[in-house]
Write an enzyme that holds these catalytic residues in place. Structure first.
Site, short mmCIF file in Angstrom:
data_model
loop_
_atom_site.label_atom_id
_atom_site.label_comp_id
_atom_site.label_asym_id
_atom_site.label_seq_id
_atom_site.Cartn_x
_atom_site.Cartn_y
_atom_site.Cartn_z
N GLU A 69 -0.64 -5.51 3.21
CA GLU A 69 -0.94 -4.65 4.06
C GLU A 69 -0.76 -4.96 5.31
O GLU A 69 -1.17 -6.08 5.65
CB GLU A 69 -2.24 -3.99 3.91
N GLY A 88 -2.24 -3.60 -2.29
CA GLY A 88 -1.00 -4.19 -2.14
C GLY A 88 -1.02 -4.95 -0.51
O GLY A 88 -1.99 -4.61 0.40
N THR A 128 -1.62 2.72 -7.94
CA THR A 128 -2.69 3.47 -8.50
C THR A 128 -2.07 4.56 -9.33
O THR A 128 -2.67 4.97 -10.68
CB THR A 128 -3.60 4.17 -7.56
N SER A 180 0.96 -1.14 0.08
CA SER A 180 -0.02 0.06 -0.05
C SER A 180 0.74 1.30 -0.03
O SER A 180 1.88 1.40 0.76
CB SER A 180 -0.93 -0.11 1.17
N GLY A 181 0.50 2.18 -0.93
CA GLY A 181 1.42 3.36 -1.00
C GLY A 181 2.52 3.18 -1.75
O GLY A 181 3.27 4.20 -2.02
N SER A 190 -5.13 5.86 -0.50
CA SER A 190 -5.24 4.45 -0.45
C SER A 190 -6.39 3.67 -1.12
O SER A 190 -7.44 3.97 -0.88
CB SER A 190 -5.08 3.73 0.68
N SER A 191 -6.33 2.99 -2.26
CA SER A 191 -7.36 2.37 -2.80
C SER A 191 -8.07 1.26 -1.96
O SER A 191 -7.39 0.29 -1.47
CB SER A 191 -7.00 1.51 -3.94
N ASN A 247 -1.19 5.43 3.08
CA ASN A 247 -1.30 6.12 1.81
C ASN A 247 -2.35 7.17 2.23
O ASN A 247 -3.29 6.77 2.51
CB ASN A 247 -1.43 4.99 0.55
N1 LIG Z 1 5.28 8.34 -9.89
C1 LIG Z 1 4.87 8.97 -8.79
N2 LIG Z 1 5.43 10.21 -8.73
C2 LIG Z 1 4.92 10.80 -7.82
N3 LIG Z 1 4.44 10.68 -6.67
C3 LIG Z 1 3.93 9.29 -6.52
C4 LIG Z 1 4.30 8.42 -7.78
N4 LIG Z 1 3.77 7.26 -7.36
C5 LIG Z 1 3.16 7.51 -6.24
N5 LIG Z 1 3.24 8.80 -5.76
C6 LIG Z 1 2.63 9.30 -4.52
O1 LIG Z 1 2.59 7.93 -3.46
C7 LIG Z 1 1.21 8.17 -3.07
C8 LIG Z 1 0.55 6.66 -3.28
O2 LIG Z 1 0.52 6.35 -4.54
P1 LIG Z 1 -0.46 5.36 -4.88
O3 LIG Z 1 -0.57 5.19 -6.39
O4 LIG Z 1 -1.95 5.81 -4.10
O5 LIG Z 1 -0.23 3.98 -3.96
P2 LIG Z 1 -0.66 2.64 -4.14
O6 LIG Z 1 -1.90 2.49 -5.18
O7 LIG Z 1 0.16 1.69 -4.49
O8 LIG Z 1 -1.38 2.19 -2.63
C9 LIG Z 1 0.41 9.15 -4.17
O9 LIG Z 1 -0.63 9.73 -3.77
C10 LIG Z 1 1.37 10.01 -4.51
O10 LIG Z 1 1.48 11.23 -3.57
MG LIG Z 2 -4.00 2.37 -4.77
#
Ligand SMILES: Nc1ncnc2c1ncn2[C@@H]1O[C@H](COP(=O)(O)OP(=O)(O)O)[C@@H](O)[C@H]1O
Ligand SMILES: [Mg+2]
Length: 1083
Positions: free
Chosen positions: A445, A443, A171, A166-167, A219-220, A216
């Site tokens: 968690e 992810g 996404t 997660s995070g 977080s989804s 996060n």
């Molecule tokens: N490629 C990226 N560039 C900049 N920030 C990112 C990037 N990927 C993730 N982040 C940061 O990390 C946070 C969490 O990403 P997210 O995709 O929501 O994580 P996950 O879906 O894996 O839980 C996002 O809100 C953003 O702030």
């Molecule tokens: Mg996500």
């Protein structure tokens, strides 16, 4: 505080290099081959089945080799050593320079930078479009682009599995891919709307399905698998979303530091005043129980107001109309109101509803009867002998019923939303589509307290890991077997044991949970734990307080059980497991909801009610089967992987938490993946396909190979010089060990392709040039023909003209004698002209030339005569102008001579050309005495003469001197005779050529001696001078035959003249002087 244990400490997973002598039970060997490969030893190489399509002709090893970036290495496959240290150090080096992407072959490793990087703009998208995978620095666009192009060329389905905890950025990654496709795929106006819907489905689903967690801020809280459908042109024509297990419990409960789903805050913070008024909401999150438990309703990283606008707009884009939108927010608001409904116990401990206002709002917004709703929240209907009895709830019960309603409403609404999005993105065209699936699922968690949701989520991750292993390793092995290639085993951690622990029928945790939920009697979360302990007692991946050894027991509560997941161990608290799994909603509430005036609620609950006769499947079982379906969906597609890593726990940019990352690298199996990628056969291809692609590289296989494809491949690779250990020949496929071998082949192919293209081009150009040449030649011939025609016509005209002219000429010639008329006029002009032209060139050059004048034709006779006169005059004039005074005097003299002798005396013509001199004897030759004597008379002329004596005609040389007054005959110093001009009465000469002259002298003067007979060589000159000086022209006579002379007064004689062969002068017998001359030559 995180109960994460070092994975390796616990499991000995992937103990590379050399495994312990007795492999742990968690280690599996891909093939329990009795004899490990001799060369490679215990840890031998295998090949993960990285879908071979990824090595289509677009790879360029040179690119990858030279692309060893300035910072670290772009592809871990190229690392010098495959140690974890080297791996992490490379990752860190790159991360520190904001290079967050690195490949392992075609798998993309992404490290969350927690800051905006300028690498997702349209320029970057353009850069990666259609470019070979390894040609540019690693990027998520490169992977997306490759999947897309492979899909197009091979016309098959793909999916991109984005995993990570997660995070970690899953996404975000999936959004980046979607954006890339939205920009890079060809499109039409119609498709643009599909595309917009796909893009805009994200903010809606995130608003309703994402929440701030400790890990996060966005977080989804649901799993999402999205298919993007492409037609054969590569246009994105539709999409479909599958959603997995929304974490509904969040609606009613949030841990400290976490929030409810974003939409609640967005509505309260951003909703327009009118709307809030309509919904009975206050603009204050603190007002709502469901929003305040986490104590962090307002978070600086989240702008709920702005998001609200985005979501409102997105709802429009995905075609949710105003009525539905109102209903949707009605539900959201009613959930908030529901949370504020509280209960007080009455005297018997039965629940009494206290907040009536909230109840009214709920009934109002959902369009249900308030009283029935109240009844449903405080009691349930029991059917007893056909009667329905209301059984009042305790307070806990009532709270449970309220929360269950809130969760059910929200959960159903979420599903409704996904369905609506799917409807709006659906492509109704029935032609075959290929798809790229994007799997962005929660992810792995681990929280401080982990409940049913974490259990499901982590189970899901186990399944995906299992899938990864299946798709790579196992299928790899199967293929080796199928192809009869010797399997070179590699040890890997197979998490099937954990999957089985969770999902196995009748024996797995889910089965036991279901049993507990269904069995009659007092089943509680703790009895469930007991059952687990009974059944799983000695499972190596399962521990509870009771089962643990002393040391471990200290880390466990009584109500906990711990699973040793592939990614690490997680302790779950059993509290709530049964309820959450049952997800029960009381019948009377359900029925009430089916009558709701809110269309969405009515629709959702009606479908729920349909299968209410059967006992609904438990949540865990539903989840299990949906994962199974997902696995099937994915197994039928080619896989691409993105592994997301979290750089630190505190969401800080620039922080590289080595321990955290090391852990993720380990449980994501990246090292294993890397070793596998570097070990066995990296590439395999069906003989037909391989041969078809590379046959231009060998003369024996190009352009056609007539035999078996396998033989053709053998010939081909022999020609290419593959070494025996670089490849193996399977039953239907060739296996190539190192990518570099393939890359070299591919490079050769690329070059060869260019050569072929050049040859084709050259041929075509030749063909074109020939055509062009032919055309030009034809044109030239045409022009030539035309030109010749023109020339011929001109010639003909010229001839016709000539004939006419000649005819006219002849006619003119024939009639030239006639007066000017039409027939001869031109001819005469011509004659005239040509005569004048000729005349111009042949004019006489001197006055004396009287003969050369061209004879004129009759027509110009007159003109010729005039011209002639003119010309002679002109010459005379010129001549006259050119002569000197001396010459003039001379001519005047000659004129006198002419008048005296011309036509009278022979020899005159010859004399004309001889110039007269002033005198013939110079003064020195004259005796001074003589000079003295005639001093007073100017000497005008002197000439030597022969004087014939009067008596006997004896010749005597004398000088004749002419003065102003007299002529003197001088003999040396003596003047023998002086003839005064007045006494000179005549002068006679003969008509012959002789030079004899007779001066007739008047005899009255006694001093005179008689006539003087002389012979002078310059007769004409002498006589002319004399005639002029003495003015005696009229006395000169030319005589024929004989001249009478008076030798003395009264005594006569004569001089006779005749011609003879010799000139002679003698005294003839008759006493006369005889002068004989030769005959003058007739000129
Ligand atoms: N490629 C990226 N560039 C900049 N920030 C990112 C990037 N990927 C993730 N982040 C940061 O990390 C946070 C969490 O990403 P997210 O995709 O929501 O994580 P996950 O879906 O894996 O839980 C996002 O809100 C953003 O702030
Ligand atoms: Mg996500």
């Amino acid at each position: 505080m995180a109960p994460f244990q070092r994975f390796s400490d616990q499991t000995n997973a992937a103990p590379l290099p050399p495994p312990p002598p007795s492999p742990s039970p968690f280690l599996c060997t891909a093939n329990p081959s009795p004899t490990p490969h001799p060369k490679i030893g215990q840890i031998s190489s295998i090949v993960f089945r990285l879908p071979s399509v990824k090595f289509t002709g677009q790879l360029d090893m040179e690119g990858a080799l030279t692309a060893r970036g300035r910072v670290g290495i772009q592809d871990f496959v190229l690392l010098d050593e495959t140690t974890e240290e080297a791996f992490l150090s490379n990752l860190k080096k790159r991360f520190n320079k904001d290079l967050i992407y690195t490949y392992i072959g075609t798998l993309l490793v992404s490290v969350n930078p927690y800051k905006e990087l300028d690498m997702y703009n349209s320029k970057q998208m353009d850069l990666y479009m259609g470019v070979n995978f390894f040609e540019l620095p690693p990027h998520i666009y490169a992977l997306a682009d490759n999947a897309y192009h492979t899909m197009l060329t091979e016309f098959n389905n793909h999916f991109i599995l984005i995993s990570g905890e997660s995070g970690a950025g899953k996404t975000e990654a999936s959004k980046k891919i979607l954006q890339y496709y939205a920009v890079s795929c060809p499109s039409t106006a119609l498709l643009n709307t599909v595309r917009d819907k796909m893009l805009m489905s994200n903010p809606v689903l995130e608003a309703f399905g994402n929440a701030k967690t400790l890990k996060n801020d966005n977080s989804s809280r649901f799993g999402k698998y999205m298919d993007i459908q492409f037609d054969s042109e590569g246009e994105a024509v539709g999409g479909h979303i599958l959603n997995y297990l929304l974490e509904k419990s969040r609606v009613v409960h949030q841990n400290h530091g976490e929030r409810n789903f974003h939409i609640f805050y967005q509505l309260v913070q951003g909703g327009e005043d009118d709307l809030l008024h309509q919904l009975g909401l206050e603009r204050d999150c603190q007002h709502y129980k469901y929003l305040t438990q986490g104590e962090c309703a307002i978070v600086s990283s989240i702008n709920d107001k702005n998001e609200w606008k985005t979501v409102k707009n997105a709802l429009q884009v995905i075609s949710i109309d105003e009525i539905d939108t109102n209903h949707l927010f009605g539900i959201v608001a009613s959930v908030l109101h529901l949370g504020n409904i509280e209960f007080d116990p009455d005297s018997k401990g039965r629940a009494l509803l206290t907040n009536k206002a909230a109840l009214r709002w709920v009934s109002n917004l959902l369009g249900v009867d308030a009283h029935t709703l109240q009844e449903g929240l405080t009691s349930r209907k029991i059917e007893a002998y056909k009667d329905q009895v209301l059984s009042p709830f305790s307070i806990d019960h009532a709270i449970y019923a309220r929360d269950a309603l809130a969760k059910a409403m929200y959960g159903q609404t979420f599903t409704w939303l996904v369905n609506r999005i799917n409807e709006s993105m659906e492509n109704k065209d029935s032609t075959r589509k290929t798809v790229i699936g994007l799997l962005d699922i929660y992810g792995f968690e681990v929280f401080y307290v982990n409940s049913f949701e974490q259990f499901c989520i982590n189970y899901c991750n186990e399944k995906l890991q299992q899938l990864f292993i299946q798709l790579t390793l196992k299928s790899e092995q199967e293929e080796y077997e199928a192809e009869d290639i010797e399997w070179e085993p590699v040890q890997f951690f197979n998490n099937k044991i954990i999957c089985d622990l969770v999902e196995e029928k009748h024996r797995g945790i889910i089965s036991i949970l279901d049993e507990e939920c269904l069995r009659p009697g007092e089943a509680t979360d703790l009895t469930f734990l007991d059952r687990l302990e009974d059944k799983m007692g000695n499972h190596p991946h399962f521990v509870t307080h009771k089962l643990a050894d002393k040391v471990t027991r200290k880390t466990l509560e009584r109500g906990d059980f711990r699973l040793l997941h592939y990614a690490g161990e997680v302790t779950y608290c059993v509290v709530g497991f049964l309820d959450k799994n049952n997800d029960l909603l009381y019948r009377n509430i359900k029925d009430l909801m089916c009558q709701s005036k809110n269309a969405i609620v009515r629709e959702c609950f009606s479908t729920m009610a349909l299968d209410s006769r059967r006992r609904p499947e438990t949540v865990a079982t539903q989840f299990k089967s949906s994962l199974l379906k997902l696995t099937e969906i994915l197994m039928a597609k080619e896989a691409w992987y993105i592994r997301c890593l979290k750089s630190n726990e505190s969401k800080q940019p620039g922080q590289f938490d080595e321990a955290l990352i090391r852990h993720q690298v380990k449980y994501l199996g990246l090292m294993e993946h890397l070793r596998v990628r570097r070990a066995g056969f990296a590439y395999r291809r069906k003989y037909e396909v391989f041969l078809k692609r590379y046959k231009p590289l060998c003369p024996a296989t190009w352009p056609h190979w007539r035999g078996m494809p396998a033989d053709g491949v053998e010939v081909l690779i022999q020609h290419l010089g593959y070494l025996p250990n670089e490849y193996k020949m399977g039953r239907t496929k060739i296996f190539i060990r190192h990518p570099r071998t393939l890359y070299a082949t591919e490079d050769a192919y690329e070059r060869c392709k260019h050569e072929l293209a050049t040859r084709l081009q050259a041929k075509y150009r030749g063909y074109r040039a020939k055509g062009e040449f032919r055309k030009q030649k034809e044109a030239a011939t045409k022009i030539e023909t035309c030109w010749r025609g023109v020339q011929a016509r001109k010639e003909r005209e010229k001839r016709a003209w000539a004939v006419k002219v000649i005819k006219k000429f002849i006619k003119g010639y024939m009639t030239r004698g006639e007066a000017k008329n039409t027939d001869n006029s031109e001819y005469l002009v011509f004659v005239r002209q040509s005569y004048l032209n000729r005349l111009k060139l042949n004019l006489p050059k001197t006055v004396l030339d009287k003969t050369t004048w061209l004879t004129p034709p009759a027509v110009v006779k007159e003109a010729s005569e005039t011209l002639r006169t003119l010309h002679y005059r002109l010459m005379v004039r010129k001549y006259v102008r050119g002569i000197t005074p001396q010459k003039k005097a001379q001519i005047q003299m000659k004129l006198v001579t002419s008048s005296l002798f011309k036509g009278k005396k022979d020899g005159y013509p010859q004399s004309v050309a001889l110039p007269f001199l002033d005198t013939r004897i110079s003064e020195q030759d004259i005796n001074p005495k003589v000079l003295q004597l005639i001093r007073n008379e100017r000497i005008k002329y002197t000439v030597p003469v022969v004087k014939y004596h009067r008596n006997g005609f004896k010749p005597k040389p004398r000088q004749l001197i002419l003065t102003q007054t007299a002529a003197y005959v001088v003999d040396e110093a003596k003047v023998t005779q002086r003839v005064v001009y007045s006494f000179l009465k005549g002068i006679s000469v003969s008509n012959l050529t002789d030079g004899t002259v007779v001066f007739h002298i008047t005899c009255e003067d006694p001093k005179q001696k008689g006539d003087l007979v002389m012979q002078c060589d310059h007769l004409f000159e002498c006589l002319t001078k004399l005639a002029v000086i003495a003015n005696k022209q009229d006395v000169v006579t030319v005589v024929q035959g004989s001249i009478k002379i008076e030798t003395q007064p009264g005594r006569e004689s004569a001089v006779d003249f005749s011609t003879g062969p010799e000139p002679m002068v003698y005294k003839a017998k008759n006493g006369h002087l005889m002068v004989v001359t030769t005959r003058a030559r007739v000129r």
